[in-house]
Design a protein around this motif. Structure first.
Motif, mmCIF file in Angstrom:
data_model
loop_
_atom_site.group_PDB
_atom_site.id
_atom_site.type_symbol
_atom_site.label_atom_id
_atom_site.label_comp_id
_atom_site.label_asym_id
_atom_site.label_seq_id
_atom_site.Cartn_x
_atom_site.Cartn_y
_atom_site.Cartn_z
ATOM 1 N N SER A 134 -9.956 6.450 0.438
ATOM 2 C CA SER A 134 -8.599 6.085 -0.445
ATOM 3 C C SER A 134 -7.699 5.026 1.011
ATOM 4 C CB SER A 134 -8.665 6.962 -0.880
ATOM 5 O OG SER A 134 -7.520 6.312 -2.182
ATOM 6 N N LEU A 135 -8.053 4.289 0.543
ATOM 7 C CA LEU A 135 -7.100 3.743 1.228
ATOM 8 C C LEU A 135 -5.723 2.390 0.042
ATOM 9 C CD1 LEU A 135 -9.132 1.517 3.549
ATOM 10 C CD2 LEU A 135 -8.100 3.424 4.285
ATOM 11 N N ASP A 136 -4.451 3.330 0.684
ATOM 12 C CA ASP A 136 -4.116 2.142 -0.490
ATOM 13 C C ASP A 136 -2.420 1.748 0.403
ATOM 14 O OD1 ASP A 136 -2.235 1.965 -2.850
ATOM 15 O OD2 ASP A 136 -1.881 3.624 -3.249
ATOM 16 N N ILE A 137 -2.265 0.796 0.028
ATOM 17 C CA ILE A 137 -1.284 -0.457 0.746
ATOM 18 C C ILE A 137 0.278 0.334 -0.594
ATOM 19 C CG2 ILE A 137 -1.324 -2.118 -0.139
ATOM 20 C CD1 ILE A 137 -1.351 -3.201 2.144
ATOM 21 N N THR A 138 -0.230 0.755 -1.777
ATOM 22 C CA THR A 138 1.441 0.513 -2.320
ATOM 23 C C THR A 138 1.625 1.987 -2.183
ATOM 24 O OG1 THR A 138 -0.218 1.269 -3.921
ATOM 25 C CG2 THR A 138 0.092 -1.149 -3.701
#
Length: 184
Positions: A134-138
């Motif tokens: 999981s990659l999450d910029i937020t």
């Protein structure tokens, strides 16, 4: 005799085939073991007898993915080589390595003094699943990407780890010196 509680954060994992996963391992679950009792019908009701066979659940290992994704790719290449190779050469290459298709996994659980206490050896392991990343910029906090690998194995044994203390010291010395374990 007073005994201490088991610390779930003091363990070492060694996976012969996956040297880049060892250091980054965050969690490992000692699997469930269960047996189904045998039933016998009698005129007075059911009678249960001891199980004739044990069932072992999968071994799950959670690790932080390094920025070069070496640990993720080690497992992915292993899985692809076994399950859906792009060519027959990919499977042959996997099979011809020193590590082979299967690899033992050793988990050493330390006591409260950080000394090896119990050793679990999982025999003939191979990956059956690799979770998504999981990659999450937020996200406002720095949370490193984790991945879960699921392994199947033949069985496992449990032993007192004090006897392996010397071998662990030797292993750490090799890791610090950057020596290749497979060369020995």
């Amino acid at each position: 005799m007073i005994t201490n509680y088991l610390s779930p954060s003091s363990f070492i994992i060694s996976i012969d085939r996956l040297p880049h996963v060892e250091f980054f391992t965050q969690k490992v679950n000692i699997p469930d073991v269960s047996g189904s009792p045998q039933q016998t019908n009698t005129p007075l009701g059911l009678i249960y007898d001891s199980p004739s066979q044990l069932s072992y659940s999968d071994l799950d290992v959670t690790f932080i993915v390094d920025e070069d994704m070496k640990n993720y790719l080690e497992i992915l290449n292993w899985l692809e080589g076994m399950g859906s190779p792009n060519s027959t050469d990919q499977y042959k290459k996997l099979r011809s390595t020193d590590a082979g298709i299967q690899s033992d996994i050793t988990i050493v659980i330390n006591n409260n003094h950080k000394n090896p206490n119990k050793q679990f050896i999982f025999k003939d392991c191979f990956p059956v699943a690799l979770s998504s990343i999981s990659l999450d910029i937020t996200s406002t906090d720095t949370i490193y990407a984790e991945c879960n690998a699921t392994f199947r194995y033949t069985n496992f044994t449990v032993a007192n780890a004090q006897k392996v203390w010397y071998n662990m010291i030797k292993l750490f010395g090799m890791m610090i010196n950057g020596e290749n374990r497979s060369a020995q």
